[in-house]
Design an enzyme around this catalytic site. Structure first.
Site, PDB file in Angstrom:
ATOM      1  N   ASP A 264       0.945  -1.089  -0.180  1.00 58.68           N
ATOM      2  CA  ASP A 264      -0.106   0.111   0.251  1.00 58.68           C
ATOM      3  C   ASP A 264       0.852   1.237   0.050  1.00 58.68           C
ATOM      4  O   ASP A 264       2.064   1.315   0.554  1.00 58.68           O
ATOM      5  CB  ASP A 264      -0.939  -0.087   1.221  1.00 58.68           C
ATOM      6  CG  ASP A 264      -0.298  -0.098   2.633  1.00 58.68           C
ATOM      7  OD1 ASP A 264       0.820  -0.835   2.634  1.00 58.68           O
ATOM      8  OD2 ASP A 264      -0.649   0.528   3.438  1.00 58.68           O
TER       9      ASP A 264
ATOM     10  N   GLU B 295       0.121  -1.170   5.929  1.00 58.53           N
ATOM     11  CA  GLU B 295       1.117  -0.508   6.761  1.00 58.53           C
ATOM     12  C   GLU B 295       1.079   1.200   6.828  1.00 58.53           C
ATOM     13  O   GLU B 295       1.309   1.856   7.924  1.00 58.53           O
ATOM     14  CB  GLU B 295       2.669  -0.681   6.084  1.00 58.53           C
ATOM     15  CG  GLU B 295       3.980  -0.498   7.102  1.00 58.53           C
ATOM     16  CD  GLU B 295       4.465   0.887   7.067  1.00 58.53           C
ATOM     17  OE1 GLU B 295       4.978   1.273   7.672  1.00 58.53           O
ATOM     18  OE2 GLU B 295       4.027   1.710   5.869  1.00 58.53           O
TER      19      GLU B 295
END
Length: 376
Positions: A69, A134
């Site tokens: 991400d 994250e």
């Protein structure tokens, strides 16, 4: 075009704004399955994760950890090119995720491909722990995967997190730990009223101001040999109705303490709330622990990573615990040695994020060296 650059560009073209993955992990899992890895997708909530392993069970477990991400783009008009169209200019690759951390993911995969081809019967196991949570709340990502691994008594001995750790040039810094992160959501209670009649109201902005001045100017500690001092920062502050003649009834603030191991969570909480009470602030606070401090003592992993960098750059890296948190904070409590090594972090989370083309291939070589140093 090198295989690492080609894979970096493929990953960057996928709009994986947290917690979306947009097929990045399908690409990575496919490459690993082709090498003979056992690959286990682990979806928690809306978050895609996977755990993959290769090799024998009777040796040490070395794990590459990272995330697919990325943060939002910010103002598109400030980008010189589409943030999801990887673009090369003047020896730099531009686009969201270039540095944080799709070039790191690509280098992990291509280094593993090269190493396994040369050493198909390597000692120990190579593992991958990859998440798409994250950059977001970090609730259903690495944290949940680690819990699942611990429940079935799987272990990680050595973990290399591919976060962009370098500061000025590739490999100049290895992260060997991080400070803790402790946040508060503060509400200061006042009494709304007319600005012309302040004696009939209680202004929460005025009540908080002296306490906030003390909190922000306080020397919390001197840190340690390996950790920077604790710091207090306000990230959000809101009050008012929008009308210029109304004293607000409350104030809301968010703040964060990045703390060194000389502090305790109870001690920090007691200090903050004691200062608020001393200044007569009426308040409520919700507290959140994002991660506790961790530190990797000098050992086989840090020495192998240091040697791997020197083989590529000819320079000895600096060992650091500076910067923000990383998913290493969830992996270290498993008893793993954890370090972070990645590309230069100067452009991360900014518009026109970029990475040097030469650094992408240098990182690939460093990761190859780490695998060789640890598993042959």
């Amino acid at each position: 075009m090198s295989a690492t650059l080609e894979l970096t560009r493929d990953l960057m073209a996928r709009r994986s704004v947290t917690p979306a993955d947009e097929g990045c992990q399908v690409v990575l899992m496919g490459r690993l399955r082709a090498l003979g890895f056992e690959v286990e997708p682990l979806r928690f909530g809306s978050v895609e994760n996977f755990w993959a392993r290769h090799g024998r069970e009777d040796g040490p477990v070395f794990c590459f950890a990272g995330h697919t991400d990325v943060v939002p783009t910010g103002p598109l008009e400030e980008w010189r090119s589409d943030p999801f169209v990887p673009t090369v200019r003047d020896g730099l690759l531009y686009g969201r995720g270039a540095a944080d951390m799709k070039s790191g993911l690509a280098a992990m995969i291509t280094a593993t491909e090269e190493f396994v081809a040369a050493h198909p019967r390597h000692r120990g196991r190579i593992a991958f722990l990859i998440t798409s949570d994250e950059e977001g709340p970090s609730v259903d990502g690495t944290k949940r995967v680690v819990e699942a691994l611990a429940a079935r008594q799987e272990r990680i001995d050595w973990c290399l997190v591919g976060e962009p750790s370098s500061e000025g040039s590739i490999g100049d810094t290895i992260k060997i730990g991080r400070r803790g992160s402790f946040s508060g959501r503060l509400t200061v209670h006042g009494v709304q009223g007319h600005v012309a009649y302040p004696h009939l109201a209680e202004n929460p902005v005025h009540k908080l101001a002296p306490a906030l001045a003390e909190l922000t100017s306080r020397v919390w500690d001197a840190g340690t040999e390996h950790f920077d001092p604790t710091s207090f920062q306000v990230s959000n502050l809101n009050a008012g109705t929008g009308a210029p003649n109304v004293i607000p009834g409350d104030l809301k603030a968010r703040f964060n303490l990045r703390y060194s191991p000389v502090q305790t969570l109870d001690g920090l909480k007691e200090t903050v709330e004691g200062i608020l009470r001393k200044h007569g602030v009426r308040y409520t606070i919700e507290w959140y622990v994002s991660g506790e401090p961790f530190y990797t003592l000098p050992g086989k992993l840090s020495e192998s990573v240091r040697a791997a960098i020197e083989e590529v750059t000819g320079r000895e890296p600096k060992m650091s615990t500076g910067g923000g948190t990383s998913d290493g904070r969830f992996i270290a409590p498993m008893g793993a040695q954890v370090v972070e090594l990645g590309v230069v972090n100067a452009s991360i989370h900014k518009v026109n994020e970029c990475v040097r083309l030469t650094d992408i291939d240098a990182l690939h070589r460093m990761y190859c060296n780490v695998l060789r140093n640890l598993l042959t």
